[in-house]
Design an enzyme around this catalytic site. Structure first.
Site, PDB file in Angstrom:
ATOM      1  N   ARG A  54      34.466 -35.546  12.356  1.00  0.00           N
ATOM      2  CA  ARG A  54      33.911 -35.655  13.711  1.00  0.00           C
ATOM      3  C   ARG A  54      33.254 -34.354  14.162  1.00  0.00           C
ATOM      4  NH1 ARG A  54      37.084 -34.824  17.422  1.00  0.00           N
ATOM      5  NH2 ARG A  54      38.911 -35.970  16.730  1.00  0.00           N
ATOM      6  N   TYR A 107      13.722 -47.034  29.189  1.00  0.00           N
ATOM      7  CA  TYR A 107      14.481 -48.041  28.452  1.00  0.00           C
ATOM      8  C   TYR A 107      15.621 -48.541  29.364  1.00  0.00           C
ATOM      9  CZ  TYR A 107      17.307 -49.681  24.440  1.00  0.00           C
ATOM     10  OH  TYR A 107      18.033 -50.421  23.553  1.00  0.00           O
ATOM     11  N   ASP A 179      12.588 -38.807  25.969  1.00  0.00           N
ATOM     12  CA  ASP A 179      12.908 -39.817  24.965  1.00  0.00           C
ATOM     13  C   ASP A 179      11.612 -40.082  24.200  1.00  0.00           C
ATOM     14  OD1 ASP A 179      13.218 -42.217  23.572  1.00  0.00           O
ATOM     15  OD2 ASP A 179      14.529 -43.113  25.091  1.00  0.00           O
ATOM     16  N   LYS A 204      15.220 -46.751  15.342  1.00  0.00           N
ATOM     17  CA  LYS A 204      13.885 -47.378  15.331  1.00  0.00           C
ATOM     18  C   LYS A 204      13.026 -46.805  14.201  1.00  0.00           C
ATOM     19  CE  LYS A 204      15.774 -49.203  18.921  1.00  0.00           C
ATOM     20  NZ  LYS A 204      15.586 -48.706  20.264  1.00  0.00           N
TER      21      LYS A 204
END
Ligand SMILES: *Cc1c(COP(=O)(O)O)cnc(C)c1O
Length: 393
Positions: A54, A107, A179, A204
């Site tokens: 992590r 978004y 973004d 994406k």
């Protein structure tokens, strides 16, 4: 040895005389440390190395380094999704009492993050049209800490003036968070235009193969210690196999984008020439309201997304989807194949009809994500959709 005792030991992975040419996938959740001092040094960050997945692992670091280079970033981190990259930005940069100015074209989930989740943390947001720099200036207060925009917005593909926004942000000593998912660094590198923070949904075009969910946050001139703490403490880290897949996808990102941007421009021109189509949104078309700005910022690449509007509402969109048999309806974007989405029923279904109308989204709005097939295939598939849909009508 008893069968019960066959568990992994250091001797299972001796050092090799040659190095693998393809990066290994290192799925380990924990690393063996030599002694307490070594563990201490690594966990404090005094020496490089891995202890616990992590907090960092080789596959994440390989992907992060490539993404940072693509963006000309000083700092970067990959996270478990695009949304967790945005969460890392919020949790590392903002606190209760702060105010943010956000684009009205964000978004959907990003708007929920800033409008809903952030307000629960006592962080207020003002939504403005960030294409209008004077509206952005007017929304600033002495508590404003961040401006949040998308390079190319969904689904109408509005383009923001990055340098103009960066200047406002620097005058007021606040952070511009961009973004860049619809653009990718192939089309735009916001850090070089003055932004301090850039995020990408690697899900994406960056990965491009519709098989991982990952995010990227990268920055310039920021204290990155907080970002690292937040990613580890709030549990936003990315998994090794996903990072490995995305590193592989990223290797062909420029080739895929080059092909898709070229085809997208031809698709936009083709759709503009068709009587069945009411309007086409694409920053590469001279009719686009920010075409000159887009050409200045992006050069001759305008992205792989094209939005078009059919008269006749949802019925017309449904007819087109059934008729365009070679273009799957997938409510995402940035795949190898050309896909389409329908904002009214998917990404923008949470809005009221009035809010959608204000954004210029109707039932007949279709968002195309152009893939890497030949342009002939894509144009034929769209032409087939238009022809068959209207022949049935
Ligand atoms: C998909 C997307 C996101 C969210 O990314 P996930 O990887 O799905 O969490 C954020 N912004 C834009 C523009 C997107 O398209």
């Amino acid at each position: 040895m008893l069968p019960d005792d066959i568990c992994p030991r250091p001797s299972d992975t001796p050092p090799l005389p040659t190095q693998p040419h393809a990066a290994p996938i290192q799925l380990t959740s924990v690393w063996q440390c030599a002694d307490p001092d070594q563990a201490d040094r690594m966990l404090s960050g005094a020496t490089p190395g891995y202890v616990y997945q992590r907090d960092g692992h080789p596959n994440a670091d390989q992907l992060t380094a490539k993404c940072a280079e693509l963006h000309g970033a000083e700092q970067a981190v990959v996270t478990s999704s695009g949304m967790s990259a945005l969460s890392a930005a919020v949790l590392s940069q903002l606190k209760t009492g702060d105010h943010v100015v956000v684009s009205g074209h964000l978004y959907g989930k990003t708007l929920s993050l800033f409008g809903g989740e952030c307000s629960r943390l006592g962080i207020a947001a003002t939504v403005v049209d960030t294409c209008d720099l004077s509206a952005v200036r007017a929304a600033l207060t002495d508590r404003t800490r961040m401006i949040v925009v998308e390079t190319i917005a969904n689904p109408r593909l509005q383009v923001v003036d990055m340098a103009g926004l960066a200047e406002i942000a620097s005058q007021h000593r606040i952070t511009l968070l961009v973004d860049n998912t619809f653009a990718t660094p192939y089309v735009c590198r916001p850090l070089e235009l003055g932004a301090q923070l850039v995020m990408e949904s690697l899900t994406k075009m960056m990965n491009g193969h519709s098989d991982v969910t990952l995010g990227l946050l990268c920055g310039r001139g920021l204290d990155w210690t907080r970002v690292r703490q937040v990613v580890s403490t709030w549990g936003l880290a990315a998994a090794p196999f996903d990072c490995w897949l995305a590193s592989r996808g990223l290797a062909t990102m420029a080739l895929r984008m080059e092909r898709a941007c070229g085809t997208a421009l031809r698709v936009a021109e083709f759709l503009s020439s068709r009587a069945e189509v009411e309007r086409v949104d694409y920053p590469g078309l001279s009719a686009h309201p920010q075409h000159a700005l887009a050409a200045r910022q992006f050069g001759d690449r305008f992205g792989s997304i094209v939005t078009f509007h059919l008269p006749g509402g949802r019925d017309a969109a449904t007819r087109f989807m059934h008729a365009a048999r070679r273009i799957p309806f997938c409510p995402s974007l940035g795949e190898l194949s050309t896909t389409l989405s329908h904002p009214e029923s998917t990404s923008h279904r949470g809005l009221t009809a009035e809010q959608r109308a204000a954004l210029g989204i109707t039932g007949g709005t279709i968002r195309l994500s152009v893939g890497i097939e030949s342009d002939g295939f894509v144009l034929d598939a769209i032409a087939e959709g238009l022809a068959r849909a209207w022949e049935r009508a």
